[in-house]
Design a protein around this motif. Structure first.
Motif, short mmCIF file in Angstrom:
data_model
loop_
_atom_site.label_atom_id
_atom_site.label_comp_id
_atom_site.label_asym_id
_atom_site.label_seq_id
_atom_site.Cartn_x
_atom_site.Cartn_y
_atom_site.Cartn_z
N THR A 19 -24.44 58.08 24.95
CA THR A 19 -23.92 56.81 24.43
C THR A 19 -22.44 56.87 24.11
O THR A 19 -21.78 55.85 24.10
N ALA A 20 -21.91 58.06 23.88
CA ALA A 20 -20.52 58.16 23.45
C ALA A 20 -19.52 57.52 24.41
O ALA A 20 -18.60 56.84 23.95
N PRO A 21 -19.65 57.70 25.74
CA PRO A 21 -18.64 57.11 26.62
C PRO A 21 -18.52 55.61 26.49
O PRO A 21 -17.45 55.05 26.64
N ALA A 22 -19.63 54.93 26.23
CA ALA A 22 -19.57 53.47 26.11
C ALA A 22 -18.91 53.05 24.81
O ALA A 22 -18.20 52.06 24.75
N ALA A 23 -19.16 53.83 23.75
CA ALA A 23 -18.66 53.42 22.44
C ALA A 23 -17.26 53.96 22.15
O ALA A 23 -16.51 53.35 21.40
N HIS A 24 -16.93 55.11 22.73
CA HIS A 24 -15.66 55.76 22.42
C HIS A 24 -14.93 56.04 23.72
O HIS A 24 -15.10 57.09 24.32
N SER A 25 -14.11 55.10 24.14
CA SER A 25 -13.52 55.14 25.47
C SER A 25 -12.05 55.51 25.47
O SER A 25 -11.50 55.83 26.51
N ALA A 26 -11.38 55.41 24.34
CA ALA A 26 -9.94 55.61 24.32
C ALA A 26 -9.58 57.05 24.67
O ALA A 26 -10.22 57.99 24.21
N PRO A 27 -8.55 57.23 25.48
CA PRO A 27 -8.12 58.59 25.81
C PRO A 27 -7.40 59.22 24.62
O PRO A 27 -7.00 58.54 23.68
N THR A 28 -7.23 60.54 24.68
CA THR A 28 -6.49 61.23 23.63
C THR A 28 -5.06 60.69 23.55
O THR A 28 -4.51 60.49 22.47
N ALA A 29 -4.48 60.44 24.73
CA ALA A 29 -3.16 59.81 24.81
C ALA A 29 -3.20 58.82 25.96
O ALA A 29 -3.68 59.15 27.05
N PHE A 30 -2.71 57.61 25.73
CA PHE A 30 -2.73 56.59 26.77
C PHE A 30 -1.76 56.92 27.89
O PHE A 30 -0.69 57.50 27.66
N VAL A 31 -2.14 56.55 29.10
CA VAL A 31 -1.29 56.70 30.28
C VAL A 31 -0.44 55.44 30.43
O VAL A 31 -0.95 54.33 30.33
N HIS A 32 0.85 55.62 30.68
CA HIS A 32 1.77 54.48 30.87
C HIS A 32 2.64 54.70 32.10
O HIS A 32 3.11 55.82 32.32
N PRO A 33 2.92 53.66 32.90
CA PRO A 33 2.27 52.36 32.85
C PRO A 33 0.81 52.48 33.24
O PRO A 33 0.48 53.24 34.15
N GLY A 34 -0.03 51.73 32.53
CA GLY A 34 -1.45 51.96 32.71
C GLY A 34 -2.33 50.75 32.53
O GLY A 34 -3.51 50.90 32.18
N VAL A 35 -1.80 49.54 32.74
CA VAL A 35 -2.62 48.33 32.64
C VAL A 35 -2.79 47.76 34.05
O VAL A 35 -1.84 47.24 34.64
N THR A 36 -3.97 47.94 34.61
CA THR A 36 -4.38 47.46 35.93
C THR A 36 -3.73 48.24 37.07
O THR A 36 -4.36 48.51 38.09
N VAL A 37 -2.46 48.60 36.92
CA VAL A 37 -1.77 49.33 37.98
C VAL A 37 -1.04 50.53 37.39
O VAL A 37 -0.42 50.44 36.32
N SER A 38 -1.15 51.67 38.06
CA SER A 38 -0.55 52.91 37.59
C SER A 38 0.77 53.18 38.31
O SER A 38 1.09 52.52 39.31
N GLN A 39 1.50 54.16 37.83
CA GLN A 39 2.76 54.49 38.48
C GLN A 39 2.53 55.01 39.90
O GLN A 39 3.30 54.69 40.81
N SER A 40 1.48 55.79 40.12
CA SER A 40 1.22 56.29 41.47
C SER A 40 0.86 55.14 42.42
O SER A 40 1.24 55.17 43.60
N GLN A 41 0.18 54.15 41.91
CA GLN A 41 -0.12 52.98 42.74
C GLN A 41 1.15 52.20 43.05
O GLN A 41 1.35 51.73 44.18
N LEU A 42 2.01 52.06 42.06
CA LEU A 42 3.29 51.39 42.27
C LEU A 42 4.14 52.16 43.29
O LEU A 42 4.77 51.55 44.17
N ASP A 43 4.14 53.47 43.19
CA ASP A 43 4.91 54.29 44.13
C ASP A 43 4.38 54.12 45.56
O ASP A 43 5.16 54.03 46.52
N PHE A 44 3.06 54.10 45.70
CA PHE A 44 2.46 53.91 47.02
C PHE A 44 2.87 52.56 47.61
O PHE A 44 3.30 52.48 48.76
N ALA A 45 2.72 51.51 46.80
CA ALA A 45 3.07 50.16 47.27
C ALA A 45 4.55 50.08 47.64
O ALA A 45 4.92 49.51 48.68
#
Length: 389
Positions: A19-45
């Motif tokens: 049950t933990a993954p559903a209730a506790h999802s936040a990473p130890t540290a957030f990845v930025h940019p990280g809302v819908t599109v990542s930096q690697s995705q931006l680099d690819f595009a």
């Protein structure tokens, strides 16, 4: 006694593991940019656009030719945005949503071109709103807050974390998101499912920008519950899953909430029999949250979220492509218009996971380049089309 206690402890440990993954999802540290599109995705595009490769170059050209990329755009902020049902009255509703999309468009344009004018334009738009808006009112206020609140953090993430110039007011922008948007969208909604899914998308994106683990966990837990209640799988049983707060405790109540549909089949959504436009909003929000979650380290595509998304895309795509509608489905008549909402889910499930999605693939490729729905979806052929990252 000891054996019983040991078994109980083991059971509790196992339950926590599941049950933990559903209730506790936040990473130890957030990845930025990280809302819908990542930096690697931006680099690819970016690499594909600069190489003139299709469909990315065509998608980029479409974006740059849109009013959203106009460097002469004048933002139109309001202190109070008033949105009634179907945006009637519309006092700042369209302006807010489209300014948010414009800020995101300019952020993408900056990333591809490295022309600082686009980053500065995105900043100008965001600064105009952070200095002005205080609230949303009238019946559509929660949904409006969700729609605009989905686009703002996408723009802000790219600018804050990739633009080397100054954005002096990034902290004030965060305060705007925390005070004006987050308290509304974090509450969720008992209206049609697309409302809560869009609001939860905004809550997740805002939480990433704010590095707010508690809000992120709250939003993700609500997302898991609502997604399960929005897309039906045969494994759910005779009736769809429900959101407890809605008290849909009889078959009649559930059928009514599902737009009068009484035959439940895998891939059907709560709003399929309403229309495909609103269904597309829900599907899009599911894909956006799943993509953000993956970037942040928890891949939901291999869970029931991914399966529900796959089945929802395939079911709707089949009829959007012109399949005959059986009499048991929505009285034999569907209101089509799914919108530019398939790229993110299709890329994740088909390209990354290798799942065959014939109808979704055909629809996605037919619709390229996918533009904007002018609400909270924009330029996803550019950012996610056949993107392996």
């Amino acid at each position: 006694m000891r054996r019983t206690g040991l078994l109980a402890a083991l059971a509790a440990l196992l339950l926590g593991a599941f049950t933990a993954p559903a209730a506790h999802s936040a990473p130890t540290a957030f990845v930025h940019p990280g809302v819908t599109v990542s930096q690697s995705q931006l680099d690819f595009a970016r690499g594909k656009v600069l190489a003139g490769a299709q469909p990315w170059k065509g998608a980029y050209d479409q974006m740059m030719a849109s009013p959203y990329a106009d460097l002469n755009r004048t933002p139109k902020p309001r202190a109070t945005v008033e949105c009634g049902s179907y945006s009637n009255p519309n006092y700042g509703c369209t302006d807010e949503r489209e300014d948010a999309i414009a800020a995101y468009t300019d952020a993408l344009a900056w990333y591809v071109t490295r022309d600082p004018r686009y980053a500065q334009k995105a900043i100008q738009i965001m600064d105009a709103w952070l200095a002005t808006i205080t609230s949303h009112t009238n019946s559509n206020a929660p949904l409006q807050t969700g729609w605009a609140g989905s686009s703002w953090p996408r723009a802000a993430e790219i600018i804050k974390y990739t633009y080397p110039g100054s954005w002096a007011n990034s902290g004030r922008f965060a305060t705007m998101l925390r005070n004006v948007y987050l308290p509304v969208v974090i509450k969720g909604s008992n209206s049609n499912g697309n409302w809560e899914l869009s609001m939860t998308e905004a809550a997740v994106g805002i939480s990433v920008f704010l590095d707010d683990k508690a809000s992120y966990d709250t939003a993700m837990a609500r997302f898991r519950t609502r997604t399960a209640a929005y897309v039906y799988l045969a494994s759910d049983g005779d009736l769809p899953k429900t959101v407890p707060s809605q008290n849909l405790d009889t078959r009649d109540k559930i059928v009514s909430y599902w737009q009068g549909q009484s035959t439940f089949v895998t891939g059907l959504t709560q709003e399929t029999c309403r229309d495909f436009v609103h269904t597309g909003y829900g599907i899009s929000a599911i894909s956006h949250v799943a993509e953000t979650s993956r970037i942040q380290g928890q891949d939901l595509y291999g869970t029931d979220v991914g399966e529900r998304l796959r089945q929802a895309l395939g079911f709707q795509a089949k009829y959007q492509l012109g399949a005959a509608v059986p009499s048991w489905l929505c009285g034999g008549s569907l209101k089509l218009g799914l919108g530019p909402v398939t790229e993110v889910g299709y890329n994740a499930l088909h390209n990354r996971l290798g799942i065959a999605m014939t109808n979704t693939q055909t629809l996605t490729q037919n619709n390229r380049p996918a533009g904007s729905n002018n609400l909270f979806v924009a330029w996803e052929t550019l950012t996610h089309g056949d993107n392996p990252n």
